[in-house]
Enzyme design. Structure first.
Site, short mmCIF file in Angstrom:
data_model
loop_
_atom_site.label_atom_id
_atom_site.label_comp_id
_atom_site.label_asym_id
_atom_site.label_seq_id
_atom_site.Cartn_x
_atom_site.Cartn_y
_atom_site.Cartn_z
N ARG A 1 34.09 -0.45 53.32
CA ARG A 1 34.39 0.90 52.85
C ARG A 1 34.79 1.75 54.05
NH1 ARG A 1 29.38 2.63 50.72
NH2 ARG A 1 29.91 1.45 48.84
N ARG B 1 27.03 9.57 55.10
CA ARG B 1 28.17 8.74 54.74
C ARG B 1 29.47 9.57 54.66
NH1 ARG B 1 25.78 4.17 50.60
NH2 ARG B 1 24.01 3.52 51.90
N LYS C 1 20.02 6.59 52.64
CA LYS C 1 21.40 7.08 52.69
C LYS C 1 21.46 8.58 52.43
CE LYS C 1 22.13 5.70 47.85
NZ LYS C 1 22.89 4.81 46.96
N LYS D 1 24.37 11.82 51.59
CA LYS D 1 25.75 12.10 51.17
C LYS D 1 26.04 13.60 51.22
CE LYS D 1 25.84 8.04 48.17
NZ LYS D 1 26.02 7.53 46.79
N CYS E 1 31.92 2.14 37.91
CA CYS E 1 31.73 1.55 39.23
C CYS E 1 32.34 0.15 39.25
CB CYS E 1 30.25 1.50 39.59
SG CYS E 1 29.29 0.34 38.59
N CYS F 1 29.56 -6.93 43.07
CA CYS F 1 28.39 -6.17 43.50
C CYS F 1 27.11 -6.96 43.25
CB CYS F 1 28.31 -4.84 42.75
SG CYS F 1 26.86 -3.87 43.21
N CYS G 1 24.48 -0.72 37.01
CA CYS G 1 23.06 -0.69 37.34
C CYS G 1 22.67 0.77 37.48
CB CYS G 1 22.79 -1.48 38.62
SG CYS G 1 23.18 -0.60 40.14
N CYS H 1 26.58 4.70 41.32
CA CYS H 1 27.90 4.75 41.95
C CYS H 1 28.99 5.30 41.03
CB CYS H 1 28.30 3.37 42.46
SG CYS H 1 27.20 2.74 43.76
#
Length: 572
Positions: A82, A152, A216, A218, A436, A442, A481, A485
């Site tokens: 990414r 990110r 993470k 964002k 996603c 994935c 899931c 995303c």
């Protein structure tokens, strides 16, 4: 990390990821040694996690995993990369290099536009990984900190029409990204063969800390009234406040996030809190203070509760805000008024205030590939060869051909139509739907998403036609899931993968992206999902108020209760 003991630090045995980061030699690990190991196509031990900080996830093709197992072969390991693209802007020259690498050195040959306003390569085998980083570096692109426990890729509203305001917002997105990047030279040393320079350990990561963030993180910059980045999906958001078309500051929203874990009620999606207004000159200080507060107070014992949203719930919004003000030396003023009226992208041609033209293209699932009836990838390449402006990737997986001079507009339009990039009959429902990546690449996927979306949209369109509401659409999203995303937890109708062919059905979000939907039915299959939606859309068509959106209707009609406070009522 600060040595000052705080009552807000979670005590207990640290999660193993904390050991991994502490022992990583600032994200180096033994990645270089793994690259030389040709006995496996994957990365071993800690390196499997560490490559994420370099913008990559190890994956395999799950469609052929069982067959390879029968043949006594390991899974077909490869990586997904990414890129880091603050604000999602790419030059035509960069696009041509991206296209060439995807074509020549990936298993799938595609470019995948993502909800993080960047692109991904899928299916890069180990011998091509270093070449991938060096190819991108030559055109000014890297993948530093697009995954892992760091800040990110920074999103920015894709708004080329109000050119000057967008330029200012975009510049701040770039500044925030650069300011919060890891300072370790691990990326340059491993992938770009940079000289290894000894550094004083204490000076390596002044913002992120030696153990980086607990989870993470964002960040977005958004220009109202367009909530095209879904602010409530992010830890930190700067809402642009303008006067006379010029940026004067930001309202700062903190603590949004959509991921959860099935069956664990200590996890939930959460909207961001509005901390107040700051002037533009305080932007980086506030960004740093929010990040360092989360760095020091975030939960390093339980990763499922490590995101900023859980820190705010645990320590209290007022305490977190006061600490940010203390660290930044800045006091928040009262929030300036703003509103969100739209969320998706504005498709087709639009003229900016500078006289340049901009073409927004719908890219289903963000997958740019030459399909049998639509050679999208070739079309984008042909446009890149003649385009004089830039490309802008949106946070909704679409593509803007931006900055087209008037004399070139017909040429770009012709190319887009020739290669199936621009069509006049795409339904509003298709434009308002998203998924996603999910299967087959994935590793977290529980159910289909990208591959299922076209068929699911077709069934939605059939229901809208049946109930004579085809002039309307529903914000519809699918995730394979519960990790969020595809941002299903900010949709009017969201499907969250539970198992093969099974989803949790959520309803009741709003079109502006400011309300989280609630689970309506659990663990049901496709036919049952659309039987439920048939009934609901039928009621919406016959009982709604004028121009009442689907998500607002199901709340008003008391079909489902609104989510007001996720930490306390999401599972009620």
């Amino acid at each position: 990390m600060s040595n000052e003991k705080s009552p807000f630090i979670v005590e207990g045995k640290l999660a193993d990821n904390e050991r991994l980061k502490a022992e990583s030699r600032h994200l180096r690990g033994t990645i270089e040694q793994d690259l030389k190991d040709d006995l496996t196509g994957g990365f071993t031990a800690d390196n499997f996690q560490l490559i994420r900080f370099h913008g990559m996830y190890q994956q395999d093709d799950r469609d052929i995993r069982a067959e390879r197992g029968k043949q006594k072969l390991e899974p077909l390991h490869n990586v997904m990369l990414r890129a880091r693209l603050p604000g999602g802007i790419i030059t035509p020259t960069q696009w041509q290099q991206i296209d060439r690498f995807a074509d020549e050195h990936t298993m799938y040959g595609s470019i995948r536009l993502t909800t993080r306003q960047t692109f991904q390569f899928h299916g890069v085998l180990k011998p091509n990984i270093k070449l991938m980083h060096q190819t991108l570096n030559k055109v000014g692109i890297d993948s530093i900190a697009t995954a892992g426990d760091v800040n990110r890729n920074v999103l920015c509203t894709s708004n080329p029409i109000e050119s000057q305001l967008h330029v200012e917002a975009y510049e701040w997105a770039k500044k925030i990204s650069e300011h919060l990047l890891p300072k370790t030279r691990a990326y340059a040393e491993i992938w770009l063969d940079a000289e290894k320079v000894a550094t004083t350990e204490a000076s390596v990561e002044p913002i992120l800390g030696d153990n980086y963030l607990p989870r993470k993180f964002k960040t977005t910059v958004v220009i109202p009234p367009h909530n095209d980045v879904d602010v409530h999906a992010n830890d930190l958001n700067f809402v642009a406040i303008a006067e006379n078309g010029k940026l004067v500051g930001f309202n700062v929203l903190v603590g949004g996030g959509l991921a959860m874990t099935h069956g664990d009620h200590s996890t939930y999606p959460r909207k961001a809190d509005d901390f107040g207004f700051i002037g533009v000159n305080d932007t980086l200080a506030i960004a740093e203070a929010v990040v360092t507060t989360q760095r020091d107070w975030g939960n390093r014992v339980n990763r499922k509760n490590a995101k900023t949203k859980y820190t705010l719930e645990r320590v209290g919004v007022d305490n977190f805000k006061a600490e940010v003000e203390k660290r930044a030396g800045v006091s928040f003023a009262a929030s300036r008024p703003y509103s969100f009226t739209t969320r998706g992208d504005r498709f087709g041609w639009a003229e900016g205030i500078d006289g340049k033209h901009h073409l927004t293209l719908y890219i289903e699932n963000g997958r740019i590939l030459d399909f049998a009836d639509k050679p999208l990838k070739t079309g984008c390449l042909e446009i890149a060869k003649v385009h004089q402006g830039d490309f802008r990737l949106t946070a909704n997986q679409n593509l803007i051909i931006a900055g087209v001079p008037a004399q070139q507009k017909d040429k770009i339009d012709s190319l887009a139509r020739q290669y199936g990039l621009l069509e006049d009959n795409v339904s509003g429902q298709r434009l308002d739907s998203m998924a996603c990546v999910s299967l087959p690449t994935c590793p977290l996927a529980m159910a289909e998403a990208e591959r299922y979306l076209p068929a699911a949209i077709a069934r939605m369109e059939t229901l809208l036609h049946k109930h004579d509401v085809t002039r309307d659409s529903i914000i519809f999203r699918i995730t394979g899931c519960p990790n969020g995303c595809g941002r299903a937890m900010l949709s009017e109708v969201g499907l969250v993968g539970k198992g093969p062919g099974k989803y949790n059905l959520h309803i009741g979000g709003d079109r502006e992206g400011t309300r989280i939907p609630r689970m309506y039915r659990e663990n049901i299959g496709e036919d049952e999902i659309f039987e439920e939606l048939d009934t609901l859309i039928g009621r919406w068509a016959s009982e709604r108020n004028d121009n009442e959106a689907f998500g607002d209707f199901v709340i008003r009609a008391d079909i489902i209760k609104p989510v007001v406070d996720s930490a306390r009522d999401f599972y009620d």
